[in-house]
Design a protein around this motif. Sequence first.
Motif, PDB file in Angstrom:
ATOM      1  N   VAL A  47      -7.226  -3.267  -5.935  1.00  0.00           N
ATOM      2  CA  VAL A  47      -7.883  -2.184  -5.204  1.00  0.00           C
ATOM      3  C   VAL A  47      -9.045  -2.735  -4.388  1.00  0.00           C
ATOM      4  N   MET A  52      -8.954  -2.294  -0.395  1.00  0.00           N
ATOM      5  CA  MET A  52      -9.954  -1.517   0.335  1.00  0.00           C
ATOM      6  C   MET A  52     -10.723  -2.388   1.312  1.00  0.00           C
ATOM      7  N   VAL A 105      -7.187   7.346  -1.920  1.00  0.00           N
ATOM      8  CA  VAL A 105      -6.737   6.583  -3.076  1.00  0.00           C
ATOM      9  C   VAL A 105      -5.292   6.090  -2.915  1.00  0.00           C
ATOM     10  N   TRP A 134     -11.476   3.180 -10.017  1.00  0.00           N
ATOM     11  CA  TRP A 134     -11.437   1.837  -9.448  1.00  0.00           C
ATOM     12  C   TRP A 134     -11.783   1.875  -7.959  1.00  0.00           C
ATOM     13  N   HIS A 135     -11.321   2.905  -7.267  1.00  0.00           N
ATOM     14  CA  HIS A 135     -11.654   3.035  -5.850  1.00  0.00           C
ATOM     15  C   HIS A 135     -13.145   3.307  -5.666  1.00  0.00           C
ATOM     16  N   HIS A 151      -6.528   5.852 -10.896  1.00  0.00           N
ATOM     17  CA  HIS A 151      -7.094   4.792 -10.076  1.00  0.00           C
ATOM     18  C   HIS A 151      -8.365   5.203  -9.348  1.00  0.00           C
ATOM     19  N   ARG A 152      -8.722   6.471  -9.403  1.00  0.00           N
ATOM     20  CA  ARG A 152      -9.856   6.950  -8.614  1.00  0.00           C
ATOM     21  C   ARG A 152     -11.147   6.207  -8.963  1.00  0.00           C
ATOM     22  N   TRP A 209     -11.963   9.390  -1.255  1.00  0.00           N
ATOM     23  CA  TRP A 209     -10.927   8.494  -0.745  1.00  0.00           C
ATOM     24  C   TRP A 209      -9.526   9.060  -1.004  1.00  0.00           C
ATOM     25  N   ARG A 255       0.848  -1.191   0.000  1.00  0.00           N
ATOM     26  CA  ARG A 255       0.000   0.000   0.000  1.00  0.00           C
ATOM     27  C   ARG A 255       0.882   1.239   0.000  1.00  0.00           C
TER      28      ARG A 255
END
Length: 287
Positions: A213, A217, A169, A152-153, A149-150, A167, A137
């Motif tokens: 991800v 998370m 991220v 995907w989060h 990647h936002r 997040w 991480r």
Amino acid sequence: MSPSFGLITPSYAPDFQRCQLLSWSIAQYVQPPFTHYIVVDRRDYALFAQLANPHTQILTVEAIVPRWIWREPMWRKVWLSAKTLPVRNWILQQIVKLIVAQQITEDVAVFVDSDVTFVRPFDLNGLARSTQVRLYRDDVGNDVQREFHRQWHGTAARLLGLPLENWLVPDYIGNLITWRKQNVIDLCAHLEKVSPRSWIETLAREWHWSEYVLYGMYVDVVLGDRAEVYPIDHNLCHDYWFPKLLDDRELQQWISQLESDQVAVMISAKSGIPVERYASLLCPDFR
């Protein structure tokens, strides 16, 4: 007692030479005990079967996925599905990782892509601290990576039933990624509590998500201390992701940047650099 480890490598025929080099480097440098699971389409099984050995098993995607997902020869970029729209290869590969990570007999799944090569001795026990397992991480990352990647989060938050907040991220994506088997089992059960469908159907319906991800998370936000993981932001693999061909001087210079505690190198197949150009530099004894 230290956990047991299973290496998992999804691959396919165009990456056979890379996977062959990976398999050789694992035999040379990775300290047993372990099992290396190479997962390929049925049509590629005969090619990859030559890599099987006492430490390596070749699995087929068709034997792993449910029967309502299948391949037709004329559809090379997708898998057909009786319950969803056709499933892109990349999405199915992520689902396959989640399936295999639950089916292995070992306690911990270690994901190693075909374009990874081990270059130094490596004890898999270094990925655990007693019963806790390493979680890659990176909380810092960079702005481009964060924005990329936002989405995907956001998908992971929705699938996990979490509020869609802003997040931070963190980056969970890399090579030599470790998952606790029990956490993966719990993750998929959690997805089925949030969704009325099976977890496989839920994920097959999504177009933009990342398995790393989603797992990251889940263990960070949902499980917390119950996950039995410890976060670390150092990448054990020296990565080259760029779709840019390097000349010999540039390639040698990049390899020379390998850090003292990195045990593997990843040169993306998308770089267009042929295996024969770097195999002798990384593994002089490879044949």
